[in-house]
Every structure is written in C-alpha cells, then in structure tokens.
Scaffold this motif. Structure first.
Motif, PDB file in Angstrom:
ATOM      1  N   VAL A  23       0.810  -1.220   0.000  1.00 19.88           N
ATOM      2  CA  VAL A  23       0.000   0.000   0.000  1.00 19.88           C
ATOM      3  C   VAL A  23       0.840   1.265   0.000  1.00 19.88           C
ATOM      4  CG1 VAL A  23      -2.013  -1.059   1.029  1.00 19.88           C
ATOM      5  CG2 VAL A  23      -0.266  -0.119   2.494  1.00 19.88           C
ATOM      6  N   ARG A  24       2.164   1.180   0.230  1.00 28.61           N
ATOM      7  CA  ARG A  24       2.959   2.404   0.286  1.00 28.61           C
ATOM      8  C   ARG A  24       3.964   2.520  -0.855  1.00 28.61           C
ATOM      9  NH1 ARG A  24       1.600   6.285   1.168  1.00 28.61           N
ATOM     10  NH2 ARG A  24       3.506   7.254   1.870  1.00 28.61           N
ATOM     11  N   SER A  25       4.219   1.439  -1.601  1.00 29.13           N
ATOM     12  CA  SER A  25       5.260   1.477  -2.631  1.00 29.13           C
ATOM     13  C   SER A  25       4.899   2.493  -3.719  1.00 29.13           C
ATOM     14  CB  SER A  25       5.411   0.089  -3.247  1.00 29.13           C
ATOM     15  OG  SER A  25       6.224   0.174  -4.377  1.00 29.13           O
ATOM     16  N   ASN A  85       3.435   8.770  -8.634  1.00 31.64           N
ATOM     17  CA  ASN A  85       2.496   8.979  -7.545  1.00 31.64           C
ATOM     18  C   ASN A  85       1.183   8.298  -7.892  1.00 31.64           C
ATOM     19  OD1 ASN A  85       1.252   9.811  -5.291  1.00 31.64           O
ATOM     20  ND2 ASN A  85       0.942  11.918  -5.943  1.00 31.64           N
ATOM     21  N   PHE A  86       0.862   7.209  -7.187  1.00 30.18           N
ATOM     22  CA  PHE A  86      -0.373   6.480  -7.460  1.00 30.18           C
ATOM     23  C   PHE A  86      -1.409   6.727  -6.383  1.00 30.18           C
ATOM     24  CE2 PHE A  86       2.990   3.988  -9.489  1.00 30.18           C
ATOM     25  CZ  PHE A  86       2.545   4.071 -10.792  1.00 30.18           C
ATOM     26  N   ASP A  87      -1.160   7.637  -5.449  1.00 29.24           N
ATOM     27  CA  ASP A  87      -2.111   7.891  -4.368  1.00 29.24           C
ATOM     28  C   ASP A  87      -3.020   9.056  -4.744  1.00 29.24           C
ATOM     29  OD1 ASP A  87      -0.850   5.927  -3.043  1.00 29.24           O
ATOM     30  OD2 ASP A  87       0.201   7.206  -1.631  1.00 29.24           O
ATOM     31  N   ASN A  88      -4.238   9.032  -4.231  1.00 26.68           N
ATOM     32  CA  ASN A  88      -5.102  10.194  -4.399  1.00 26.68           C
ATOM     33  C   ASN A  88      -4.928  11.094  -3.181  1.00 26.68           C
ATOM     34  OD1 ASN A  88      -6.532   8.933  -2.402  1.00 26.68           O
ATOM     35  ND2 ASN A  88      -8.054   8.075  -3.777  1.00 26.68           N
ATOM     36  N   GLN A  90      -6.737  11.543  -0.581  1.00 25.66           N
ATOM     37  CA  GLN A  90      -7.397  11.181   0.687  1.00 25.66           C
ATOM     38  C   GLN A  90      -6.466  10.359   1.552  1.00 25.66           C
ATOM     39  OE1 GLN A  90     -10.437   8.527  -0.450  1.00 25.66           O
ATOM     40  NE2 GLN A  90     -11.332   9.846  -1.993  1.00 25.66           N
ATOM     41  N   ARG A  91      -5.146  10.583   1.474  1.00 24.27           N
ATOM     42  CA  ARG A  91      -4.232   9.679   2.162  1.00 24.27           C
ATOM     43  C   ARG A  91      -4.400   9.764   3.668  1.00 24.27           C
ATOM     44  NH1 ARG A  91       1.527  10.912   0.478  1.00 24.27           N
ATOM     45  NH2 ARG A  91       0.538  10.810  -1.538  1.00 24.27           N
TER      46      ARG A  91
ATOM     47  N   ALA B  23      -6.811   4.864  -0.376  1.00 27.05           N
ATOM     48  CA  ALA B  23      -5.816   5.879  -0.702  1.00 27.05           C
ATOM     49  C   ALA B  23      -5.198   5.699  -2.081  1.00 27.05           C
ATOM     50  CB  ALA B  23      -4.701   5.872   0.348  1.00 27.05           C
ATOM     51  N   ARG B  24      -5.402   4.569  -2.741  1.00 26.98           N
ATOM     52  CA  ARG B  24      -4.765   4.374  -4.038  1.00 26.98           C
ATOM     53  C   ARG B  24      -5.658   4.895  -5.158  1.00 26.98           C
ATOM     54  NH1 ARG B  24       0.628   3.604  -3.934  1.00 26.98           N
ATOM     55  NH2 ARG B  24       1.229   1.565  -3.190  1.00 26.98           N
TER      56      ARG B  24
END
Lengths: 166, 99
Positions: A23-25, A85-88, A90-91, B23-24
């Motif tokens: 989930v963090r890579s 960057n694959f995160d939106n 709402q992290r 979150a992805r």
C-alpha cells in the motif's frame, strides 16, 4: 518458545512488511512483488497450522495464477515502470480510518479471544489432511462447490466479454 | 500457540488493505489491496479451523480462494476497459455519475 511460534513470528514480520509495501510502494511492479511476499507468507502460515491442502492451493492459485494476472494487468494498462504517484489526495483520512479500525479490532480480539490457544497435535494433523478436506467438500459442501464452479465459469465468460475489443 | 496472534496478524493485513483501497488511485493497485483483505479473511478461517478442530474452515478458505480468482479476472477486465475508454487506469477519473 516452540518452533511453530518462531516460524509464525518470522513469517508475520515478513508479511507485515510486505503488506505495508503493497500500500505504500511508489513503484507499481514493486507493489505486485510485495503482494507475492504476503501470499507466500500466508501459504506458509497455513502449513504451520497443519492445513497442507489449503497452503498448496494458495501457492498454486495465488502465486501461479493471480500474481501473473496482476503483472499482465500492469503491462496492459501501460503503467509507468518507474516511481510515480499512485495515491489520491485522501491519504490522511484513509490512514486515520485504517488505524482506528485496527485499534478497534485489536481491542475486540484481545477481549474476546485473549485466553484461547491453538493446540497443534498429531490428532489435528490426521484430521486436517487432504483426505478429510476432500470428504468434507464432496459430502457436506457439494452444493456450494457446484455453485462456485458455475460462478467461476460465469466470471470467466464475463471477463472475456468485458475485455473483448469489438 | 495463542489464537490471537493469527487474528491480530490478519487484522493488520485487513487494515493495510482498507488503507490501500481508500488511498490508491490506480485501479490495479486497488485490486492488489482487495487481495490483501481476502487473504486476511483466509488466515482467520484457517486459524479458526485449527482452533475448533473442524474442517469446515479450511473448505471455506478454499471457496474464498476460488472467489478471489474470479474477482481478479473480472476486476482486471473492468480496469482494462476503463483504461481503454479513458486512456488512464486512474479511478478518480471515473466520475461521470457525479452530480
């Protein structure tokens, strides 16, 4: 500390690190490879729990089929192989929800199962070999088994229909 | 061995999956996180099968593995279709139903 306990903790630490990596890579291929660590760890945990058939099935289906399917999915969607960057955005809310859920679950589990122990005995080993599993599937759970096979067929046909180019 | 160590490991994997789904942005990574959650369920089922000495937990773990295979097949087909229509696998851009 028994050998099973040592094996559990080694595998659990690897699986926890792998799950955080998924989930963090910041590299999408690395995320898929971290998932493979978690899947192998889960298969090994099943073997520690004397569930040999489930462990081998996990190994074949998850690592043999699903992980390869994910790598094909990454290839076909032409994801950038370099870091991105694959995160939106709402992290932080997502992190708060996940930590809150983990806290609630741990409090509940300690409250409900704090004194229960799993006894790994020869008797349990005999009862959870492949033969009893097969007996249970084809005697008690034969209707769910047939339903699942129909569901797999429907899902495969559906996947082909959705992904087909007209 | 304590039953709780398996249950808490599985709770940790599940919460990692929840974080990843929320979150992805990339569709493939969301599916990876869903796999984490399904694996957490499987660990619970097998741990309870060993705890209660009943084989039904293992059988249900096998069913969950099967359902996961079907889910990944359909899910990746949908992500592929989103990529083909929007030229990007980002789920944030699937917003045509937004009021």
């Amino acid at each position: 500390m028994t050998a099973q306990n040592v094996a559990f903790w080694v595998l659990a630490i690897a699986m926890g690190g792998g799950a955080v990596g998924v989930v963090r890579s910041r590299n999408i291929v690395h995320a898929a490879l971290f998932l493979i660590i978690v899947l192998v760890g889960a298969a090994a945990q099943y073997i520690v729990l004397l569930a040999e058939f489930v462990g081998i099935t996990q190994f074949f289906i998850y690592i043999g089929a699903i992980a390869v399917l994910f790598l094909f999915g990454i290839m076909l969607t032409r994801a950038p192989m370099s870091a991105g960057n694959f995160d939106n955005d709402q992290r932080w809310p997502a992190a708060i929800v996940a930590v809150f859920l983990l806290g609630v679950l741990i409090a509940l589990l300690v409250n409900a199962f704090g004194h229960d122990n799993i006894k790994l005995s020869d008797e349990l080993l005999r009862a959870s070999r492949t033969g009893p599993v097969a007996d249970s599937i084809f005697r008690n759970f034969v209707v769910p088994f047939e339903v699942v096979s129909m569901l797999l067929l429907a899902a495969l046909v559906g996947a082909v229909v959705i992904a087909r180019r007209d | 061995m304590a039953l709780n160590q398996y249950l808490i490991l599985s709770a940790f994997l599940f919460c990692c999956g929840v974080y990843g789904v929320l979150a992805r942005r990339n569709g493939v990574l969301v599916l990876l996180s869903v796999e984490l959650m399904l694996n957490a369920v499987n660990i619970n089922l097998v741990a309870f099968a060993a705890f209660t000495r009943q084989i039904a937990g293992q059988v249900f773990a096998l069913f969950v593995i099967t359902i996961a295979a079907a889910e990944v097949g359909v899910g990746l087909a949908i992500v592929l279709l989103i990529y083909r229509n929007l030229r990007s696998p980002d789920l944030d851009r699937v917003d045509q139903l937004k009021g």
